[in-house]
Scaffold this motif. Sequence first.
Motif, PDB file in Angstrom:
ATOM      1  N   ASN A 144       0.831  -1.194   0.000  1.00 54.27           N
ATOM      2  CA  ASN A 144       0.000   0.000   0.000  1.00 54.27           C
ATOM      3  C   ASN A 144       0.871   1.253   0.000  1.00 54.27           C
ATOM      4  O   ASN A 144       1.558   1.544   0.982  1.00 54.27           O
ATOM      5  N   LEU A 145       0.837   1.997  -1.092  1.00 55.08           N
ATOM      6  CA  LEU A 145       1.692   3.176  -1.227  1.00 55.08           C
ATOM      7  C   LEU A 145       1.377   4.228  -0.182  1.00 55.08           C
ATOM      8  O   LEU A 145       2.289   4.800   0.436  1.00 55.08           O
ATOM      9  N   LEU A 146       0.087   4.483   0.049  1.00 50.91           N
ATOM     10  CA  LEU A 146      -0.274   5.537   0.994  1.00 50.91           C
ATOM     11  C   LEU A 146       0.111   5.165   2.423  1.00 50.91           C
ATOM     12  O   LEU A 146       0.348   6.049   3.253  1.00 50.91           O
TER      13      LEU A 146
ATOM     14  N   LEU B 107      12.990   7.569   2.522  1.00 54.05           N
ATOM     15  CA  LEU B 107      13.210   6.129   2.347  1.00 54.05           C
ATOM     16  C   LEU B 107      11.886   5.385   2.469  1.00 54.05           C
ATOM     17  O   LEU B 107      11.650   4.399   1.758  1.00 54.05           O
ATOM     18  N   CYS B 108      11.015   5.853   3.358  1.00 53.73           N
ATOM     19  CA  CYS B 108       9.668   5.272   3.461  1.00 53.73           C
ATOM     20  C   CYS B 108       8.914   5.454   2.151  1.00 53.73           C
ATOM     21  O   CYS B 108       8.251   4.528   1.658  1.00 53.73           O
ATOM     22  N   PHE B 109       9.009   6.652   1.560  1.00 48.96           N
ATOM     23  CA  PHE B 109       8.347   6.901   0.278  1.00 48.96           C
ATOM     24  C   PHE B 109       8.901   5.958  -0.795  1.00 48.96           C
ATOM     25  O   PHE B 109       8.137   5.370  -1.575  1.00 48.96           O
ATOM     26  N   ILE B 110      10.214   5.823  -0.824  1.00 49.41           N
ATOM     27  CA  ILE B 110      10.862   4.971  -1.824  1.00 49.41           C
ATOM     28  C   ILE B 110      10.432   3.515  -1.657  1.00 49.41           C
ATOM     29  O   ILE B 110      10.135   2.817  -2.637  1.00 49.41           O
ATOM     30  N   ILE B 111      10.388   3.047  -0.418  1.00 52.94           N
ATOM     31  CA  ILE B 111       9.938   1.675  -0.161  1.00 52.94           C
ATOM     32  C   ILE B 111       8.506   1.495  -0.668  1.00 52.94           C
ATOM     33  O   ILE B 111       8.157   0.473  -1.258  1.00 52.94           O
TER      34      ILE B 111
END
Length: 217
Positions: A152-154, A202-206
């Motif tokens: 889940n991207l969000l 890094l959270c966004f990239i993951i």
Amino acid sequence: MPIYGVTLLLSLYKYPRYFDSKLKYLPILFFYTLLNEFLGYLINNYEEFSLISADTYHNYNWLIYNIYMLIFYLYFYYIFRFYIENLKHKQHIVFGAIFFLAVCLVNAFIDDFSKLPQVYSYVTGGLILIYCSVLYLKKFFAIDKIFTTKENLLFWLSTGLVVFYVGYLPIKVIRYIHTIHETPTPPIVKRIQFTLIIVSYLCFIIGFLRMRRRLPE
């Protein structure tokens, strides 16, 4: 700026997987973030890029960051209002956005919007964004949903936002206090800020790396 660039490239590479969702404007936001940071660097270091003619303020780049703050916060309020299912919580987000705009208006009278950081607006908006992010993350606390988080991207965007703003809002206040008293901010504060940026992105990239195709929304 390199991690902003990587995030932007990944958002474009994965765009076919979310172009028909409410998150479709993410690449624009990440491009705007990268452009804003680059322009802020130019204004701060080169007089020819100054936005203010007075010599005293030639390297002040708060105008572009204050505008960015407004766009960034309002965009994510819009996103969370759509994806959070509880109607009462949706109303809370709307009221929070209105309150944030009211604080922005008052803050602009207290501190010049073009020359000074809008600390009251930033902290208020950040607290509301943390609230929105936590509301969204709560849906994943259930055991039957814990295994869907990695796709889940969000979820990952929300996690990154919580990490950054929980850590950075105190820094914003500390810097404001040092500015009032005309004392230097401890060097460790900047290192903590950079660490928070790296961890959040890094959270966004993951999120982009692990996301799968989702239904149109």
